[in-house]
Design a protein around this motif. Structure first.
Motif, short mmCIF file in Angstrom:
data_model
loop_
_atom_site.label_atom_id
_atom_site.label_comp_id
_atom_site.label_asym_id
_atom_site.label_seq_id
_atom_site.Cartn_x
_atom_site.Cartn_y
_atom_site.Cartn_z
N GLY A 1 0.85 -1.11 -0.15
CA GLY A 1 -0.05 -0.20 -0.04
C GLY A 1 0.80 1.14 -0.02
O GLY A 1 1.78 1.46 -0.76
N LYS A 2 0.55 2.19 0.84
CA LYS A 2 1.12 3.43 0.91
C LYS A 2 2.43 3.51 1.91
O LYS A 2 3.10 4.58 2.20
CB LYS A 2 0.25 4.38 1.55
N ALA A 3 2.94 2.28 2.42
CA ALA A 3 4.22 2.28 3.26
C ALA A 3 5.49 2.53 2.68
O ALA A 3 5.42 2.08 1.25
CB ALA A 3 4.11 0.85 4.02
N PRO A 4 6.19 3.40 2.88
CA PRO A 4 7.40 3.55 2.49
C PRO A 4 8.42 2.31 2.19
O PRO A 4 8.32 1.46 2.93
CB PRO A 4 8.29 4.61 3.34
N ALA A 5 9.11 2.31 1.32
CA ALA A 5 10.12 1.35 0.92
C ALA A 5 11.09 1.28 2.05
O ALA A 5 11.55 2.42 2.51
CB ALA A 5 10.66 1.55 -0.40
N THR A 6 11.38 -0.07 2.47
CA THR A 6 12.49 -0.15 3.49
C THR A 6 13.73 -0.08 2.68
O THR A 6 13.99 -0.30 1.44
CB THR A 6 12.45 -1.45 4.18
N VAL A 7 14.64 0.65 3.65
CA VAL A 7 16.28 0.70 3.07
C VAL A 7 16.81 -0.91 3.61
O VAL A 7 16.83 -1.06 4.53
CB VAL A 7 16.99 1.87 3.90
N PRO A 8 17.42 -1.35 2.33
CA PRO A 8 17.93 -2.55 2.56
C PRO A 8 19.34 -2.63 3.49
O PRO A 8 20.05 -1.70 3.44
CB PRO A 8 18.38 -3.07 1.10
N GLY A 9 19.74 -3.78 4.01
CA GLY A 9 20.68 -3.91 5.12
C GLY A 9 21.82 -4.69 4.29
O GLY A 9 21.69 -4.74 3.11
N GLU A 10 22.76 -4.95 5.03
CA GLU A 10 23.90 -5.95 4.25
C GLU A 10 23.87 -7.20 5.01
O GLU A 10 23.95 -7.27 6.26
CB GLU A 10 25.05 -5.09 4.55
N ARG B 1 -2.90 -13.90 10.52
CA ARG B 1 -2.30 -12.72 10.90
C ARG B 1 -0.78 -13.37 11.12
O ARG B 1 -0.40 -14.38 11.89
CB ARG B 1 -2.63 -12.06 12.20
N PHE B 2 0.37 -12.42 10.59
CA PHE B 2 1.76 -12.72 10.84
C PHE B 2 2.52 -11.80 10.86
O PHE B 2 2.22 -10.73 10.39
CB PHE B 2 2.03 -13.98 9.89
N THR B 3 3.86 -11.87 11.41
CA THR B 3 4.63 -10.94 11.15
C THR B 3 6.11 -11.73 10.63
O THR B 3 6.23 -12.63 10.57
CB THR B 3 5.52 -10.54 12.59
N MET B 4 6.65 -10.60 9.83
CA MET B 4 8.21 -11.06 9.35
C MET B 4 9.21 -9.93 9.57
O MET B 4 9.13 -9.05 9.57
CB MET B 4 8.07 -11.06 7.83
N ASN B 5 10.25 -11.01 10.12
CA ASN B 5 11.60 -9.85 10.36
C ASN B 5 12.87 -10.40 9.76
O ASN B 5 13.00 -11.71 9.70
CB ASN B 5 12.03 -10.25 11.89
N TYR B 6 13.27 -9.57 8.86
CA TYR B 6 14.07 -9.92 7.92
C TYR B 6 15.57 -9.35 8.46
O TYR B 6 16.18 -8.19 8.39
CB TYR B 6 14.00 -8.94 6.58
N ALA B 7 16.26 -10.37 9.24
CA ALA B 7 17.80 -10.21 9.66
C ALA B 7 17.73 -9.02 10.47
O ALA B 7 18.71 -8.51 10.92
CB ALA B 7 18.91 -10.07 8.63
N GLY B 8 16.72 -8.61 11.17
CA GLY B 8 16.74 -7.31 12.30
C GLY B 8 16.90 -6.03 11.56
O GLY B 8 16.78 -5.09 12.15
N TYR B 9 17.07 -6.17 10.05
CA TYR B 9 16.76 -4.86 9.38
C TYR B 9 15.46 -3.93 9.13
O TYR B 9 15.37 -3.03 9.22
CB TYR B 9 17.35 -5.00 7.81
#
Length: 292
Positions: A172-181, A197-205
């Motif tokens: 939707g209108k959420a801003p794009a996340t800044v990728p980590g390394e 319902r669920f959450t996703m955590n991408y390596a803490g970034y």
């Protein structure tokens, strides 16, 4: 052995894991179109009618396609041969089981692909269709994906979770996340007894929270971008939840449950070559969010 059996079964469900108003053309030019959960960005509008790629309906258990380049005829039949359809580029008629049928827009060939009207898909091919008037969204599902949708909404909890993780996720209108390394793990959670319902955590970034709507699409409701140090939406509050930690770079998978007091009980940890979007059954857990 039991864990490996579930790995193969649920990974398959997740990978498989990704929808029309037939009576009017009012939606055609403005509605977004999803076929088997995937947004169709290359639809064609002809005389106020929306046309989608016939190939977007690919379902190995349902339709077989063939094309005669000399006659420019596309031939489609169901696996059980209960329906046979012939379409010719530029014509507003089709042959269905030997009978001529009028269609509401001419068949279009673009870049070697055949585009057909949405109404035709529902009336002649028997796809499962739905029009979400509030969201102006057209939903099309082939039989296999309709069955998967039924499982997602009210079927087995573990299978439904695997399907949910494989859904197309709308931000939707959420801003794009800044990728980590150096991404090296994914961590996902579900409220106890729930799959929608669920959450996703991408390596803490970054972290994200999604809710599956009635159309079977995962809608972003909250997002935390730790790289850009910004938050969007409303953070969920799971009183108790199950978690799955996929450390894919190291081939390690961990799962467990956190109760209402915040106590973390690890239920399993093992090595596996491929565990992306894997979920496992939690002993004694029963589904509480099945929708009628």
């Amino acid at each position: 052995m039991a864990v490996n059996k579930w790995i193969k079964s649920v990974v398959g469900s997740a990978v498989i894991g990704s929808f029309l108003l037939a009576g009017t053309s009012a939606y055609a030019a403005s509605a977004s179109v999803f076929v088997n959960g995937q947004a169709q960005y290359d639809t064609i509008t002809v005389e106020g009618r929306t046309l989608v790629k016939l190939r977007s309906l690919t379902d190995p258990k349902w339709l077989v396609f063939a094309y005669d380049s000399k006659t420019r005829i596309v031939m489609v039949h169901t696996k059980d041969n209960s329906k046979t359809v012939q379409l010719r580029e530029g014509e507003k008629t089709a042959t269905v089981n030997g009978e001529k049928v009028e269609i509401d827009a001419a068949v279009v060939n673009k870049n070697g692909l055949t585009y057909v009207p949405l109404r035709f898909i529902s009336e002649s091919l028997g796809a499962s269709v739905h029009y979400n008037a509030q969201e102006k969204r057209v939903i099309v599902r082939t039989p296999a994906r309709q069955a998967q949708y039924e499982t997602l909404m009210r079927g087995d909890l573990t299978e439904a979770r695997g399907i949910a993780l494989g859904l197309m996720r709308l931000k939707g209108k959420a801003p794009a996340t800044v990728p980590g390394e150096g991404y090296h793990y994914n961590y996902y959670t579900f409220p106890e007894g729930e799959a929608l319902r669920f959450t996703m955590n991408y390596a803490g970034y970054s972290e994200a929270y999604y809710e599956v709507n009635e159309d079977g699409l995962a809608i972003l409701k909250w997002q935390l971008d730790n790289v850009a140090e910004r938050e969007w939406g409303t953070k969920p509050n799971f009183t108790s939840y199950v978690y799955f930690l996929d450390e894919f770079m190291g081939g390690v998978f961990t799962y467990g449950i956190v109760d209402k007091q915040g106590k973390d009980t690890q239920l399993g940890r093992f090595h596996q070559d491929s565990t992306h979007n894997l979920v496992l059954p939690i002993k004694g857990e029963k589904r509480t969010d099945a929708r009628p």
